[in-house]
Design an enzyme around this catalytic site. Structure first.
Site, mmCIF file in Angstrom:
data_model
loop_
_atom_site.group_PDB
_atom_site.id
_atom_site.type_symbol
_atom_site.label_atom_id
_atom_site.label_comp_id
_atom_site.label_asym_id
_atom_site.label_seq_id
_atom_site.Cartn_x
_atom_site.Cartn_y
_atom_site.Cartn_z
ATOM 1 N N GLU A 57 0.878 -1.163 0.000
ATOM 2 C CA GLU A 57 0.000 0.000 0.000
ATOM 3 C C GLU A 57 0.913 1.209 0.000
ATOM 4 O OE1 GLU A 57 -2.599 0.686 3.346
ATOM 5 O OE2 GLU A 57 -3.188 -1.411 3.356
ATOM 6 N N ASP A 68 -5.272 8.413 11.091
ATOM 7 C CA ASP A 68 -3.917 7.948 11.390
ATOM 8 C C ASP A 68 -3.440 8.412 12.755
ATOM 9 O OD1 ASP A 68 -2.947 6.364 9.160
ATOM 10 O OD2 ASP A 68 -3.259 8.172 7.971
#
Lengths: 271, 437
Positions: A57, A68
């Site tokens: 990814e 995140d």
């Protein structure tokens, strides 16, 4: 596109059929483009593929990564301050694909929107990318994207979470291609000490709605955890732990990837 | 008199079922939070039809927050407005000192209704954080407020207020360390805490149903003011104006006038050092369409879709986005949006202090500056003075440090914060005291 040609979705499917034929889960490694530099990120991602990741990814750095945790925030912030651009992410994908690596892009939605949804799908497919994970785009708002991805043979990869209703799991899996991304826990990215129990029940719920391979992400940090997740999922996704390793250079990324690759094969050393 | 609950009664200007105002709004957010916003939407729909909920909201707004807020005819200020009549809707007189309490009391009641025990909030100037801390204290909820580190410095008084009220204040040190980063942290908290936590979003932005729900809690501003102006003057105002950051005070006062075709609606955005300077926070004037913090709207972003750093002397307007209904009203032309610079706002701030004995929030001073400009433009329509209704959304106690530095009325060395906020670093005018109060 030639109807007979192999699409990105096909190539993504092969990642999981190969792993399944070997009676193991696939290892999916996340690292952001541009961290520590564009060239450096290419080296780290290449290292991850060489050390046993089945798929990478490539993170597209974004200024407001709400899903995140601190490790990835710090890395993408550094990449952005160094001036990384969308075209750098596409370049990294192209270089990886050029040497046979399989890469999807992980991106928040606004950069794609600004670049142009059709243009992004076209340019990513041309670079050899095979799919896109969109952590802040839900299928409800994704009709344009789904159509663009379909035209280019790219896999639109959506997420399900422990809080997703069965109805939403059904509607999400109906438009997801390649694999389904199951968030193991309610929270942001970041290595955790234990794999959450909610992951197993989420995967079980998802399986009642789809035959898609299911990758589990959020919180996996070592071979033992990778082995545990491989026991119930088709793919093990590792991000923050690899980004932490990347702070120590390519050798550290290689070491962790090797350990994780052993983990998804049930060969972890039980640390 | 209209009461707060009338704001929730439904209007002829609603988004579609998934929160779109035309091409704006919607839900651009992680799947993990969809269940939570669905729950908020469902509970809000029930609550706004529940007489007990509405009665409790009205009781709190009246007996606790002090509604209705008055309308003040600002005659001495109006002498500087080209002959126009300037009417101030006094949201600064609400408990906690701004319009923010309207929304917070509503959402805190909703939190209790959902059986949740903890609230989180983002805050820029600190007004929303103070209002949330206040409601949490009143209702016995645990409260945590995220505030950009830059804002904790320039709004230190409000940090102290929140802590006195029992809230935990977390300075956010990521990104630009201002309001947008506080929102990011609030979302990150909520993803992990959603089982027992409600996120009291402070403006009419974010994912559906927040833009509509927050607007409804603030519609009381416009509903009251419309009645008050009609009663006192026998006519509607010619224009209704407000400052626009996220846009909650503006949408609250604009909304009840949407069907009054003769009433101009003007929002004033923070132009900082000027839109052309690049150091501003005027999302509609200087932005492009994009998705941030849950909704599609106008956004200050670069050509890769990265959010740009913004600048405004006003912490509460220092935000790169705007609520989606404002984007829609801008598109349809029903409302217009114009920039007001730091210097224009501070001039208006001083003028309101000196002519009316009212120290406004610097956010609201942007609306005062706009009203003065509009008044000179409208002048006297056929002998009658043009009437401009201004939302005075907050009071300026929190801004006394900033204003004192701007005007050089005190020795900077005697001020409590150690570093001058960056907005005043730029031209050195504070230290030399060259501005005149």
């Amino acid at each position: 596109m030639n109807a007979a040609s192999v699409t990105g979705i096909d190539r993504l499917g092969e990642v999981f059929t190969t792993a399944k034929a070997e009676d193991r889960a696939a290892l999916i490694a996340y690292l952001p483009a541009g961290y520590p530099t564009v060239k450096g990120s290419l080296g780290l991602l290449t290292q991850a593929l060489d050390a046993g990741a089945d798929l990478v990814e490539v993170g597209l750095p974004y200024s407001d990564p709400v899903l995140d945790g601190p490790v990835i925030q710090h890395a993408v912030d550094q990449a952005l301050r160094a001036g990384v651009r969308i075209r750098d992410t596409l370049h990294v994908v192209e270089q990886l694909a050029g040497r046979g690596g399989r890469a999807v892009v992980m991106t928040y939605w606004n950069p794609v929107l600004r670049y142009g949804v059709d243009a992004f799908a076209r340019d990513l497919a041309a670079a050899g990318g095979i799919g896109v994970i969109t952590p802040d785009l839900v299928p409800d708002e994704a009709s344009t994207w789904i159509a663009a991805a379909d035209r280019e043979g790219l896999a639109p990869i959506f997420l399900v979470a422990p809080s997703s209703s069965d109805e939403r799991i059904a509607s999400t899996t109906a438009v997801t291609r390649g694999f389904l991304y199951a968030a193991s826990t309610m929270g942001v990215t970041g290595a955790r000490d234990a794999v959450s129990d909610t992951a197993t029940s989420l995967v079980a719920r998802a399986r009642s709605h789809t035959d898609l391979p299911i990758g589990v992400g959020l919180g996996v940090r070592n071979g033992a955890q990778a082995g545990e997740v491989a026991g119930f999922a088709d793919g093990v996704i590792v991000g923050s732990a690899l980004v932490s390793a990347a702070e120590h250079g390519r050798a550290a990324v290689a070491r962790l990837t090797t350990e994780l690759a052993a983990g998804v094969r049930g060969q972890h050393t039980g640390r | 008199m209209t009461s707060a609950s009338h704001g929730l009664a439904g209007t002829t200007h609603e988004p579609d079922d998934t929160g779109h105002f035309g091409r704006w709004g919607g839900r651009f957010m992680p799947e993990a939070l969809i269940a939570a916003v669905d729950e908020v939407a469902v509970e809000y729909e029930k609550a706004r039809r529940d007489p007990a909920f509405l009665a409790e909201l009205d009781r709190l707004q009246r007996d606790y927050a002090g509604r209705p807020s008055p309308v003040t005819d600002a005659r001495r200020l109006a002498e500087h407005a080209g002959g126009a009549r300037i009417l101030l809707k006094r949201e600064d007189l609400n408990h906690t000192g701004s319009h923010k309490i309207n929304n917070v009391l509503g959402q805190a009641l909703l939190t209790k209704r959902m059986g949740k025990t903890r609230v989180i909030a983002e805050t820029g100037a600190g007004q929303h954080g103070v209002a949330t801390a206040t409601a949490a204290a009143l209702m016995g909820l645990e409260c945590l407020v995220y505030m950009g580190e830059v804002d904790t410095e320039r709004q230190a008084l409000n940090v102290a207020r929140m802590r006195l009220l029992g809230a935990e204040v977390v300075p956010v040190t990521t990104g630009s360390r201002t309001l947008k980063d506080a929102l990011n942290e609030a979302y990150r908290d909520w993803v992990a805490s959603v089982g027992h936590t409600h996120y009291i979003l402070g403006t009419a932005a974010g994912p559906h149903p927040f833009p509509r729900m927050v607007r409804d809690f603030h519609r009381v501003i416009g509903l009251e003011a419309r009645d008050q102006v009609l009663t006192a003057y026998g006519r509607l105002p010619d224009a209704v104006v407000a400052c626009v950051g996220g846009g909650s005070n503006a949408i609250g006062i604009f909304h009840p006038f949407l069907d009054d075709d003769g009433v101009r609606l003007v929002g004033y955005e923070a132009a900082g050092e000027g839109v052309e300077s690049g150091r501003h926070a005027a999302s509609i004037t200087g932005g492009t369409p994009g998705a941030l913090h849950g909704a599609m709207s106008y956004l200050l972003q670069d050509e890769d879709g990265q959010t740009l750093e913004t600048h405004s002397i006003s912490a509460g307007l220092d935000y790169p986005g705007v609520g989606p209904e404002h984007a829609y009203l801008a598109d349809t032309g029903r409302a217009t949006y114009e920039p007001v610079t730091d210097a224009e706002a501070m001039d208006a701030f001083r003028l309101l202090c000196r002519t009316e004995g009212i120290i406004p929030a610097i956010e609201s001073a942007h609306a005062i500056a706009g009203a003065l400009r509009l008044g000179r433009e409208l002048g006297r329509a056929g002998g009658d003075p043009a009437t401009i209704l201004v939302n005075l959304s907050g009071r300026g106690d929190k801004d006394v440090d900033t204003a004192a530095r701007w005007f050089g009325v005190v020795d900077p060395a005697s001020l409590p914060t150690e570093e001058p906020p960056p907005s005043e670093d730029a031209d050195g005018a504070v230290a030399s005291g060259e501005r005149e109060l």
